[in-house]
Design a protein around this motif. Structure first.
Motif, PDB file in Angstrom:
ATOM      1  N   ASP A 153       0.828  -1.205   0.000  1.00 50.22           N
ATOM      2  CA  ASP A 153       0.000   0.000   0.000  1.00 50.22           C
ATOM      3  C   ASP A 153       0.863   1.256   0.000  1.00 50.22           C
ATOM      4  O   ASP A 153       0.549   2.243  -0.670  1.00 50.22           O
ATOM      5  CB  ASP A 153      -0.943   0.013   1.207  1.00 50.22           C
ATOM      6  CG  ASP A 153      -2.013  -1.064   1.127  1.00 50.22           C
ATOM      7  OD1 ASP A 153      -2.220  -1.615   0.020  1.00 50.22           O
ATOM      8  OD2 ASP A 153      -2.627  -1.363   2.166  1.00 50.22           O
ATOM      9  N   ALA A 154       1.951   1.237   0.757  1.00 47.09           N
ATOM     10  CA  ALA A 154       2.857   2.386   0.799  1.00 47.09           C
ATOM     11  C   ALA A 154       3.484   2.619  -0.571  1.00 47.09           C
ATOM     12  O   ALA A 154       3.627   3.767  -1.013  1.00 47.09           O
ATOM     13  CB  ALA A 154       3.929   2.176   1.859  1.00 47.09           C
ATOM     14  N   ASP A 155       3.851   1.547  -1.269  1.00 48.94           N
ATOM     15  CA  ASP A 155       4.390   1.681  -2.623  1.00 48.94           C
ATOM     16  C   ASP A 155       3.370   2.333  -3.553  1.00 48.94           C
ATOM     17  O   ASP A 155       3.713   3.197  -4.366  1.00 48.94           O
ATOM     18  CB  ASP A 155       4.810   0.322  -3.181  1.00 48.94           C
ATOM     19  CG  ASP A 155       6.082  -0.206  -2.547  1.00 48.94           C
ATOM     20  OD1 ASP A 155       6.875   0.613  -2.026  1.00 48.94           O
ATOM     21  OD2 ASP A 155       6.285  -1.433  -2.586  1.00 48.94           O
ATOM     22  N   ASP A 156       2.115   1.918  -3.430  1.00 54.17           N
ATOM     23  CA  ASP A 156       1.060   2.490  -4.269  1.00 54.17           C
ATOM     24  C   ASP A 156       0.877   3.986  -3.994  1.00 54.17           C
ATOM     25  O   ASP A 156       0.717   4.786  -4.915  1.00 54.17           O
ATOM     26  CB  ASP A 156      -0.267   1.761  -4.045  1.00 54.17           C
ATOM     27  CG  ASP A 156      -0.234   0.330  -4.553  1.00 54.17           C
ATOM     28  OD1 ASP A 156       0.656   0.006  -5.376  1.00 54.17           O
ATOM     29  OD2 ASP A 156      -1.094  -0.472  -4.119  1.00 54.17           O
ATOM     30  N   VAL A 157       0.902   4.360  -2.725  1.00 53.90           N
ATOM     31  CA  VAL A 157       0.736   5.768  -2.365  1.00 53.90           C
ATOM     32  C   VAL A 157       1.908   6.589  -2.895  1.00 53.90           C
ATOM     33  O   VAL A 157       1.719   7.673  -3.458  1.00 53.90           O
ATOM     34  CB  VAL A 157       0.598   5.930  -0.833  1.00 53.90           C
ATOM     35  CG1 VAL A 157       0.703   7.385  -0.420  1.00 53.90           C
ATOM     36  CG2 VAL A 157      -0.710   5.336  -0.354  1.00 53.90           C
ATOM     37  N   LEU A 158       3.127   6.083  -2.735  1.00 56.53           N
ATOM     38  CA  LEU A 158       4.295   6.824  -3.216  1.00 56.53           C
ATOM     39  C   LEU A 158       4.281   6.959  -4.730  1.00 56.53           C
ATOM     40  O   LEU A 158       4.723   7.979  -5.275  1.00 56.53           O
ATOM     41  CB  LEU A 158       5.580   6.147  -2.739  1.00 56.53           C
ATOM     42  CG  LEU A 158       5.818   6.202  -1.230  1.00 56.53           C
ATOM     43  CD1 LEU A 158       7.028   5.366  -0.859  1.00 56.53           C
ATOM     44  CD2 LEU A 158       5.968   7.628  -0.757  1.00 56.53           C
ATOM     45  N   PHE A 159       3.750   5.972  -5.430  1.00 55.70           N
ATOM     46  CA  PHE A 159       3.654   6.049  -6.878  1.00 55.70           C
ATOM     47  C   PHE A 159       2.607   7.081  -7.299  1.00 55.70           C
ATOM     48  O   PHE A 159       2.788   7.827  -8.260  1.00 55.70           O
ATOM     49  CB  PHE A 159       3.300   4.676  -7.466  1.00 55.70           C
ATOM     50  CG  PHE A 159       3.170   4.688  -8.962  1.00 55.70           C
ATOM     51  CD1 PHE A 159       4.291   4.686  -9.765  1.00 55.70           C
ATOM     52  CD2 PHE A 159       1.922   4.719  -9.562  1.00 55.70           C
ATOM     53  CE1 PHE A 159       4.178   4.708 -11.150  1.00 55.70           C
ATOM     54  CE2 PHE A 159       1.793   4.741 -10.935  1.00 55.70           C
ATOM     55  CZ  PHE A 159       2.925   4.737 -11.734  1.00 55.70           C
TER      56      PHE A 159
END
Length: 79
Positions: free
Chosen positions: A36-42
């Protein structure tokens, strides 16, 4: 036998036991949290923002400039 503990004969300290394998601690976050953190940063990349700065270092118009503009517009409206 001595009455006080400080009068008792001291024995050499026991040798420390060999270090056991470190305990496995639970992870602070789950694998889903990392995804989820990867998705938000993207979805939220940084962007360049340009802004005007006053000579005093504050965002333009600073409070002094706002006041001066208010005075000038009031003077012009009264003419």
């Amino acid at each position: 036998m001595p009455d006080r503990p400080d009068e008792s004969p001291t024995e050499p300290p026991a040798a420390p036991e060999p270090a056991a394998a470190p305990e496995r601690r639970p992870r602070l976050v789950s694998a889903q949290d990392v995804d989820d953190a990867d998705d938000v940063l993207f979805a939220h990349p940084p962007r360049v923002v340009r802004r005007w700065l006053c000579e005093c270092g504050l965002d333009y118009p600073c409070t002094d400039v706002r006041f001066a503009l208010l005075v000038k517009s009031s003077a012009e409206a009264g003419e």
